[in-house]
Design a protein around this motif. Structure first.
Motif, short mmCIF file in Angstrom:
data_model
loop_
_atom_site.label_atom_id
_atom_site.label_comp_id
_atom_site.label_asym_id
_atom_site.label_seq_id
_atom_site.Cartn_x
_atom_site.Cartn_y
_atom_site.Cartn_z
N GLU A 104 39.01 22.70 63.85
CA GLU A 104 40.29 23.24 63.39
C GLU A 104 40.79 24.33 64.35
O GLU A 104 41.98 24.38 64.69
N HIS A 109 43.23 17.88 63.96
CA HIS A 109 43.88 17.74 62.67
C HIS A 109 43.02 16.89 61.74
O HIS A 109 42.57 15.81 62.14
N TRP A 128 38.60 13.91 62.11
CA TRP A 128 39.55 14.78 62.77
C TRP A 128 40.18 14.03 63.93
O TRP A 128 39.55 13.14 64.53
#
Length: 133
Positions: A104, A109, A128
């Protein structure tokens, strides 16, 4: 820290690393893998596998305790490698909360519903993605 395609790495050093890190899947690593060299020793490995045009999957990222503090720099180096390969996006499946925090912080994302995620489901962890520019 140097990222070296496994085919260009010292076979002796690779075998020594794998002997001490037996959870690494050898066959996959030898096909698309890289090793992470620090101070003339292999301290980690990963696979950057192309799964579609411009789409890569960072798999089997494994680092020793010695290399763990360098993980943010390592991930940035992997993204630079992906960019060299003309990647549009890189996906990662994280199994550890601290890796989630790091991803993060590096502007990955979280993925909940995605074509890629649906094709490669996993019971635990989080998906992610990073948009390579």
């Amino acid at each position: 820290m140097n990222l070296v395609a496994i085919k260009h790495a010292s076979k002796e050093k690779v075998e020594q690393f794998l002997d001490h890190n037996q959870d690494v899947v050898r066959d996959s690593l030898f096909k698309n893998g890289y090793v992470i060299e620090m101070d003339q020793q292999i301290e980690g490995c990963f696979i950057l596998e192309q799964v579609d045009i411009g789409v890569y999957w960072l798999k089997q990222l494994h680092v020793t305790k010695k290399a763990a503090p360098s993980l943010p720099v390592l991930l940035e180096s992997v993204l630079a490698l992906a960019k060299e390969r003309n990647a549009r996006s890189v996906y990662v499946h994280s199994h550890q909360p601290m890796v989630d925090v790091l991803l993060e912080a590096l502007q990955f994302h979280p993925q909940k519903e995605n074509v890629f995620v649906d094709n490669y489901s996993a019971d635990k962890g989080n998906w992610w993605s990073y948009n390579v520019s």
